[in-house]
Design a protein around this motif. Structure first.
Motif, PDB file in Angstrom:
ATOM      1  N   GLY A   6     -28.429  -4.923  31.450  1.00  0.00           N
ATOM      2  CA  GLY A   6     -27.324  -5.802  31.792  1.00  0.00           C
ATOM      3  C   GLY A   6     -25.991  -5.331  31.256  1.00  0.00           C
ATOM      4  N   PRO A   7     -24.913  -6.030  31.620  1.00  0.00           N
ATOM      5  CA  PRO A   7     -23.577  -5.618  31.177  1.00  0.00           C
ATOM      6  C   PRO A   7     -23.285  -5.910  29.717  1.00  0.00           C
ATOM      7  N   ASP A   8     -24.048  -6.842  29.090  1.00  0.00           N
ATOM      8  CA  ASP A   8     -23.718  -7.271  27.733  1.00  0.00           C
ATOM      9  C   ASP A   8     -24.430  -6.479  26.647  1.00  0.00           C
ATOM     10  N   GLY A  60     -18.372  18.254   5.715  1.00  0.00           N
ATOM     11  CA  GLY A  60     -17.103  18.543   5.071  1.00  0.00           C
ATOM     12  C   GLY A  60     -15.937  17.734   5.595  1.00  0.00           C
ATOM     13  N   THR A  61     -16.208  16.770   6.476  1.00  0.00           N
ATOM     14  CA  THR A  61     -15.141  15.935   7.042  1.00  0.00           C
ATOM     15  C   THR A  61     -15.492  14.467   6.873  1.00  0.00           C
ATOM     16  N   ASP A  62     -14.504  13.618   7.089  1.00  0.00           N
ATOM     17  CA  ASP A  62     -14.752  12.187   7.218  1.00  0.00           C
ATOM     18  C   ASP A  62     -14.462  11.767   8.659  1.00  0.00           C
ATOM     19  N   ASP A  63     -14.757  12.676   9.583  1.00  0.00           N
ATOM     20  CA  ASP A  63     -14.632  12.399  11.012  1.00  0.00           C
ATOM     21  C   ASP A  63     -15.985  11.910  11.525  1.00  0.00           C
ATOM     22  N   TRP A  64     -15.968  10.803  12.250  1.00  0.00           N
ATOM     23  CA  TRP A  64     -17.197  10.195  12.733  1.00  0.00           C
ATOM     24  C   TRP A  64     -17.108   9.983  14.239  1.00  0.00           C
ATOM     25  N   TYR A  65     -18.207  10.289  14.917  1.00  0.00           N
ATOM     26  CA  TYR A  65     -18.263  10.170  16.363  1.00  0.00           C
ATOM     27  C   TYR A  65     -19.489   9.340  16.749  1.00  0.00           C
ATOM     28  N   ILE A  66     -19.289   8.397  17.654  1.00  0.00           N
ATOM     29  CA  ILE A  66     -20.404   7.608  18.160  1.00  0.00           C
ATOM     30  C   ILE A  66     -20.768   8.133  19.543  1.00  0.00           C
ATOM     31  N   VAL A  67     -22.041   8.439  19.708  1.00  0.00           N
ATOM     32  CA  VAL A  67     -22.572   8.999  20.957  1.00  0.00           C
ATOM     33  C   VAL A  67     -23.450   7.918  21.565  1.00  0.00           C
ATOM     34  N   TYR A  68     -23.158   7.489  22.771  1.00  0.00           N
ATOM     35  CA  TYR A  68     -23.801   6.303  23.330  1.00  0.00           C
ATOM     36  C   TYR A  68     -23.901   6.418  24.843  1.00  0.00           C
ATOM     37  N   HIS A  69     -24.642   5.498  25.441  1.00  0.00           N
ATOM     38  CA  HIS A  69     -24.634   5.453  26.902  1.00  0.00           C
ATOM     39  C   HIS A  69     -23.908   4.209  27.377  1.00  0.00           C
ATOM     40  N   ARG A  70     -23.420   4.276  28.592  1.00  0.00           N
ATOM     41  CA  ARG A  70     -22.757   3.139  29.218  1.00  0.00           C
ATOM     42  C   ARG A  70     -22.948   3.223  30.729  1.00  0.00           C
ATOM     43  N   ARG A  71     -22.638   2.132  31.410  1.00  0.00           N
ATOM     44  CA  ARG A  71     -22.831   2.072  32.855  1.00  0.00           C
ATOM     45  C   ARG A  71     -21.464   2.033  33.545  1.00  0.00           C
ATOM     46  N   PRO A  72     -21.173   2.996  34.418  1.00  0.00           N
ATOM     47  CA  PRO A  72     -19.888   2.971  35.124  1.00  0.00           C
ATOM     48  C   PRO A  72     -19.693   1.660  35.876  1.00  0.00           C
TER      49      PRO A  72
END
Length: 294
Positions: free
Chosen positions: A198-200, A242-254
């Motif tokens: 679902g969308p939520d 060595g960084t404080d860079d954070w990336y979130i990798v996720y799926h979504r629906r167009p």
């Protein structure tokens, strides 16, 4: 093969200035969900679910910069995992003593009388090929009401490994897709809420000073955006060393899609406030560019 992002880019001439507008989300073409991201050496890797009614194989993707991706076809299929009869999804990966481990859910069992659960495969290389390590599920039991699916393996700073898995809980609003990371001595336990089709669908998190909790729910940090996409969830997180860079990798629906399986893999930045709380993630079409790993 490598994917050139030019297929998503357009050049615009305005006042004699050439401007290139480039869309990097989704990060690679195709219906892929439940992305498990990890850094092996100097390469970013994503291991997703092949999002189809026939989920009987896995592909993997590698990149030097989170922009240009190479697809590694069919790193493992159900011809290798003979007990996985009708579905394989939700990878979780880690390396140990020179070997690469690939865990997955299979068969979506609802009772211990059925064959299925959490499987584990092994390879000498991140891109596989992977072989079934046991010839049977690693976990077939339903413990404390938790269906054996959506496993995640967390390696703590003392090199101890922990596995989290399960479907639905009365605590936190947890439904599925667990993930954990550690930052500045705090453990962040994350999960997906809502219905995956679902969308939520959305991501929330809790914090603790111990890997064992108790965890206190904080907030939802990723959810649908009526201008970008719906069904955002089942994620992982990467932090270049060595960084404080954070990336979130996720799926979504167009927004143009209504089929539950029409999900794409995306990456956006994840930020913290001064108290170490995760700020709401802004989904983008532009995506990210990651640092080149040493």
């Amino acid at each position: 093969m490598g994917f050139d992002k030019s297929f998503l880019c357009a050049s615009i001439i305005a006042q004699l200035v050439l401007v290139t507008v480039c869309q990097q989300n989704p990060v690679f073409p195709g219906w892929y969900a439940d992305p498990e991201a990890i850094i092996y050496g100097n390469t970013y890797w994503i291991y997703p679910t092949y999002s189809s009614t026939e989920q009987l194989h896995f592909d993997a993707f590698s990149s030097p910069d989170l922009v240009t991706w190479t697809r590694h076809w069919r790193i493992i299929t159900n011809s290798e995992v003979t007990w996985a009869r009708y579905s394989m999804w939700a990878p979780s990966v880690f390396s140990h003593l020179g070997k690469y481990y690939f865990l997955f859910s299979a068969n979506a069992i609802n009772s211990e009388d059925e064959l299925g659960g959490i499987g584990v495969a092994i390879s000498d290389f991140p891109q596989g090929p992977y072989r079934d390590l046991l010839g049977r599920p690693l976990i077939n039991a339903i413990a404390n009401g938790a269906q054996p699916i959506d496993q995640f393996v967390f390696k703590d700073v003392d090199d101890t490994f922990y596995m989290f898995y399960g479907l639905e809980s009365l605590q936190f609003g947890y439904v599925e897709g667990p993930f954990m990371f550690r930052r500045n001595g705090t453990y962040y336990f994350m999960w997906s809420e809502g219905g995956w089709g679902g969308p939520d669908y959305r991501v929330a998190y809790a914090k603790s000073s111990s890997v064992f909790g108790p965890f206190v729910r904080e907030r939802t940090i990723l959810e649908q955006d009526p201008n970008i996409a719906t069904g955002a969830g089942h994620h992982s997180v990467i932090n270049p060393p060595g960084t404080d860079d954070w990336y979130i990798v996720y799926h979504r629906r167009p927004l143009s899609e209504t089929d539950a399986n029409h999900r794409v893999t995306c990456i956006d930045r994840m930020f913290f406030d001064d108290q170490g709380n995760i700020l709401p993630v802004q989904m983008t079409n532009e995506g990210v560019t990651g640092p080149i790993l040493p």
